[in-house]
Motif scaffolding. Structure first.
Motif, mmCIF file in Angstrom:
data_model
loop_
_atom_site.group_PDB
_atom_site.id
_atom_site.type_symbol
_atom_site.label_atom_id
_atom_site.label_comp_id
_atom_site.label_asym_id
_atom_site.label_seq_id
_atom_site.Cartn_x
_atom_site.Cartn_y
_atom_site.Cartn_z
ATOM 1 N N ASN A 12 38.166 -79.991 27.128
ATOM 2 C CA ASN A 12 38.894 -79.727 26.249
ATOM 3 C C ASN A 12 39.321 -81.093 25.435
ATOM 4 O OD1 ASN A 12 41.419 -81.253 28.139
ATOM 5 N ND2 ASN A 12 40.464 -79.803 29.643
ATOM 6 N N ASP A 13 40.975 -80.307 25.131
ATOM 7 C CA ASP A 13 41.246 -82.592 24.285
ATOM 8 C C ASP A 13 42.648 -82.675 24.696
ATOM 9 O OD1 ASP A 13 43.630 -80.243 23.933
ATOM 10 O OD2 ASP A 13 44.068 -80.666 22.212
ATOM 11 N N LYS A 14 42.481 -82.135 26.268
ATOM 12 C CA LYS A 14 44.064 -82.793 27.062
ATOM 13 C C LYS A 14 43.570 -83.961 28.123
ATOM 14 C CE LYS A 14 46.660 -80.052 25.336
ATOM 15 N NZ LYS A 14 47.279 -80.997 24.183
ATOM 16 N N GLU A 15 41.926 -83.328 28.662
ATOM 17 C CA GLU A 15 41.913 -84.325 30.492
ATOM 18 C C GLU A 15 40.063 -84.475 30.360
ATOM 19 O OE1 GLU A 15 44.477 -82.287 33.564
ATOM 20 O OE2 GLU A 15 42.588 -81.388 33.139
ATOM 21 N N PHE A 16 39.593 -85.776 30.418
ATOM 22 C CA PHE A 16 38.581 -85.941 30.481
ATOM 23 C C PHE A 16 37.435 -85.568 31.233
ATOM 24 C CE2 PHE A 16 39.953 -90.056 28.774
ATOM 25 C CZ PHE A 16 38.938 -90.295 26.969
ATOM 26 N N ILE A 17 36.127 -85.173 30.958
ATOM 27 C CA ILE A 17 35.473 -84.913 32.562
ATOM 28 C C ILE A 17 34.501 -85.607 32.351
ATOM 29 C CG2 ILE A 17 34.979 -83.113 31.238
ATOM 30 C CD1 ILE A 17 33.944 -80.958 33.348
ATOM 31 N N THR A 18 34.339 -85.640 33.199
ATOM 32 C CA THR A 18 32.694 -87.064 33.343
ATOM 33 C C THR A 18 31.658 -86.149 34.016
ATOM 34 O OG1 THR A 18 32.002 -86.730 36.077
ATOM 35 C CG2 THR A 18 34.038 -88.032 35.585
ATOM 36 N N GLY A 19 30.259 -87.419 32.665
ATOM 37 C CA GLY A 19 28.959 -86.954 33.051
ATOM 38 C C GLY A 19 28.704 -85.740 34.001
ATOM 39 N N THR A 20 29.250 -87.379 35.506
ATOM 40 C CA THR A 20 28.548 -86.361 36.473
ATOM 41 C C THR A 20 28.992 -84.722 36.747
ATOM 42 O OG1 THR A 20 27.974 -88.776 37.856
ATOM 43 C CG2 THR A 20 28.421 -86.901 38.988
ATOM 44 N N VAL A 21 30.478 -84.721 36.693
ATOM 45 C CA VAL A 21 30.388 -83.296 36.738
ATOM 46 C C VAL A 21 29.808 -81.826 35.925
ATOM 47 C CG1 VAL A 21 33.122 -81.975 36.673
ATOM 48 C CG2 VAL A 21 32.628 -83.604 37.789
ATOM 49 N N LEU A 22 29.877 -82.820 34.536
ATOM 50 C CA LEU A 22 28.723 -81.851 33.645
ATOM 51 C C LEU A 22 27.808 -81.379 33.883
ATOM 52 C CD1 LEU A 22 30.232 -83.392 29.884
ATOM 53 C CD2 LEU A 22 30.654 -80.868 30.817
ATOM 54 N N ALA A 23 27.230 -82.502 34.177
ATOM 55 C CA ALA A 23 25.866 -82.282 34.980
ATOM 56 C C ALA A 23 25.280 -81.610 36.092
ATOM 57 C CB ALA A 23 25.126 -83.359 35.486
ATOM 58 N N GLU A 24 26.501 -81.256 37.110
ATOM 59 C CA GLU A 24 26.530 -80.836 37.994
ATOM 60 C C GLU A 24 26.825 -78.999 37.942
ATOM 61 O OE1 GLU A 24 29.078 -81.935 40.481
ATOM 62 O OE2 GLU A 24 27.730 -83.816 41.786
ATOM 63 N N ARG A 25 27.745 -79.133 36.903
ATOM 64 C CA ARG A 25 28.116 -77.790 36.100
ATOM 65 C C ARG A 25 26.962 -77.020 35.885
ATOM 66 N NH1 ARG A 25 34.559 -78.325 34.190
ATOM 67 N NH2 ARG A 25 35.705 -79.005 36.861
ATOM 68 N N LEU A 26 25.749 -77.658 35.039
ATOM 69 C CA LEU A 26 25.608 -77.117 33.893
ATOM 70 C C LEU A 26 23.450 -77.267 34.329
ATOM 71 C CD1 LEU A 26 26.946 -78.336 30.895
ATOM 72 C CD2 LEU A 26 27.613 -75.983 31.989
ATOM 73 N N GLY A 27 23.236 -78.051 35.631
ATOM 74 C CA GLY A 27 22.656 -78.274 36.045
ATOM 75 C C GLY A 27 20.996 -78.346 35.399
ATOM 76 N N ILE A 28 21.838 -79.299 34.943
ATOM 77 C CA ILE A 28 21.210 -80.482 34.094
ATOM 78 C C ILE A 28 21.098 -82.328 34.704
ATOM 79 C CG2 ILE A 28 20.985 -79.034 31.988
ATOM 80 C CD1 ILE A 28 23.336 -80.893 30.285
ATOM 81 N N THR A 29 20.247 -82.976 34.127
ATOM 82 C CA THR A 29 20.772 -84.728 34.107
ATOM 83 C C THR A 29 21.845 -85.626 33.510
ATOM 84 O OG1 THR A 29 19.371 -85.830 32.459
ATOM 85 C CG2 THR A 29 18.529 -85.157 34.283
ATOM 86 N N ARG A 30 22.745 -86.083 34.213
ATOM 87 C CA ARG A 30 23.667 -87.282 33.218
ATOM 88 C C ARG A 30 23.104 -87.750 31.591
ATOM 89 N NH1 ARG A 30 26.425 -91.230 36.782
ATOM 90 N NH2 ARG A 30 27.436 -91.419 35.009
ATOM 91 N N SER A 31 21.900 -87.811 32.021
ATOM 92 C CA SER A 31 21.010 -88.776 30.644
ATOM 93 C C SER A 31 21.281 -87.885 29.414
ATOM 94 C CB SER A 31 20.052 -89.097 31.457
ATOM 95 O OG SER A 31 18.749 -88.320 31.540
ATOM 96 N N PHE A 32 20.918 -86.622 30.153
ATOM 97 C CA PHE A 32 20.314 -85.447 29.466
ATOM 98 C C PHE A 32 22.323 -84.773 28.458
ATOM 99 C CE2 PHE A 32 20.234 -80.960 27.599
ATOM 100 C CZ PHE A 32 19.035 -81.143 26.761
ATOM 101 N N VAL A 33 23.128 -85.144 29.784
ATOM 102 C CA VAL A 33 24.903 -85.053 29.306
ATOM 103 C C VAL A 33 24.917 -85.268 27.677
ATOM 104 C CG1 VAL A 33 26.646 -84.857 29.733
ATOM 105 C CG2 VAL A 33 25.157 -83.519 31.753
ATOM 106 N N SER A 34 24.939 -87.007 28.098
ATOM 107 C CA SER A 34 24.881 -88.213 27.077
ATOM 108 C C SER A 34 23.953 -87.848 25.968
ATOM 109 C CB SER A 34 24.424 -89.709 27.742
ATOM 110 O OG SER A 34 24.602 -90.207 26.893
ATOM 111 N N LYS A 35 22.975 -87.819 26.128
ATOM 112 C CA LYS A 35 22.201 -87.407 25.127
ATOM 113 C C LYS A 35 22.886 -85.959 24.024
ATOM 114 C CE LYS A 35 17.295 -86.396 23.338
ATOM 115 N NZ LYS A 35 16.119 -85.671 23.304
ATOM 116 N N SER A 36 23.264 -85.415 24.615
ATOM 117 C CA SER A 36 23.747 -84.159 23.527
ATOM 118 C C SER A 36 24.849 -84.305 23.589
ATOM 119 C CB SER A 36 23.642 -83.153 24.406
ATOM 120 O OG SER A 36 22.406 -82.938 25.701
#
Length: 329
Positions: A12-36
């Motif tokens: 969203n445009d209000k709060e940051f969400i960490t790469g770790t949380v995104l990776a856990e929620r989506l079942g992917i690696t943090r490096s894949f989050v960063s690349k995407s």
């Protein structure tokens, strides 16, 4: 749905969400989050990256969300398939390429940006990132070629009604395909079709609709300030483009399904800002002046010339003569 789509749905445009949380929620690696995220940014998606904080959209960024569109659809076939692009030359061109193979009737193509947006008469439709709704729908209508001339006018009514409902305003239509608000252009519509001559039927129809949604001065060249406007500029409202796309689809299907009754013509006439105005039209290869006196039951513009001759225009363009423009158009 791609992982990049899934990432965007978490932001969203209000709060940051960490790469770790995104990776856990989506079942992917943090490096894949960063690349995407980097790929999304390269495509024009406005994502802010902050070390030790993560990711969020830039303030005011309105992500085109397929899930939100689907949740708000009340259609039978429009939106049966939804393609959302970050950037494309033209949503109409994309739709026509899609039509060369098997396609689902009612497929919607929406892009955040067009690098070569098309208007009528070969003009360009300015289409910057995070500004408008650039929408095309690919249809295989079961109607005659003769009735196909109704489609653009019918789409104009559906679009105007959508904006009026969400923006709590009163748009007007300039024959045949422009919608105005506050005396400036708000929407352009371009309908393109492929005709099967042997069967004398429509192979497909593409209805392209470009709506200026957000603030003009932040997005358009200065030379367009006096001729173009947006929903936000006229109403002060920031309408979600995803909600706008869904409501437009709902109204478009409703109007198209009842198009052969001609019911939409009365609304089209009532919203017209061209009747009674002096207009320049092409006649025998020359531009001549006449008066727009009516819109007939076939959605043609009726123009009367000084010699008394009356012409019914079902295509082309009628340019309102400077000095004869109404308060609304």
């Amino acid at each position: 749905m791609t992982n990049k789509d899934k990432i965007c749905q978490q932001l969203n445009d209000k709060e940051f969400i960490t790469g770790t949380v995104l990776a856990e929620r989506l079942g992917i690696t943090r490096s894949f989050v960063s690349k995407s995220v980097k790929e999304l940014q390269a495509d024009g998606v406005q994502i802010i990256t902050k070390r030790q904080h993560g990711y969020k959209f830039a303030e005011g960024y309105d992500y085109l969300n397929k899930k939100v569109i689907k949740e708000n659809l009340k259609t039978k076939y429009i939106g049966s398939d939804i393609i959302i692009l970050n950037s494309v030359e033209s949503t109409n061109n994309y739709a026509k390429q899609l039509a060369k193979s098997e396609f689902t009737n009612g497929t919607i193509i929406i892009s955040d940006n067009q690098t070569g947006g098309k208007g009528r008469m070969g003009r360009r439709f300015f289409s910057p990132h995070n500004f408008g709704l650039y929408y095309s729908v690919l249809l295989k209508p079961d109607i005659s070629i003769e009735l196909s001339q109704y489609i653009t006018a019918c789409a104009a009514v559906a679009t105007a009604e959508t904006i009026d409902k969400l923006g709590d305003t009163e748009t007007q239509i300039k024959w045949v395909n422009d919608i105005y608000l506050g005396g400036k252009k708000l929407v352009g519509i371009l309908t393109e079709a492929s005709i099967g001559f042997e069967e004398c039927s429509l192979d497909y129809v593409v209805i392209g609709i470009g709506i200026n949604v957000f603030n003009v001065k932040k997005n358009l060249p200065r030379e367009l300030f006096n001729v173009a406007t947006s929903i936000e500029d006229e109403t002060g409202k920031r309408i979600s483009r995803s909600i706008l796309a869904a409501e437009l689809s709902n109204n478009l299907e409703k109007r198209l399904d009842n198009m052969t009754t001609g019911e939409f013509i009365e609304t089209y006439r009532a919203k017209s800002c061209i009747m009674g105005k002096k207009v320049a039209v092409s006649r025998n290869g020359k531009e001549v002046i006449g008066t727009a006196i009516d819109i007939d039951d076939k959605a043609s513009l009726v123009v009367q010339f000084d010699d008394g001759e009356i012409l019914h225009l079902n295509s082309g363009e009628a340019r309102i003569i400077p000095g004869q423009i109404s308060t609304f158009c």
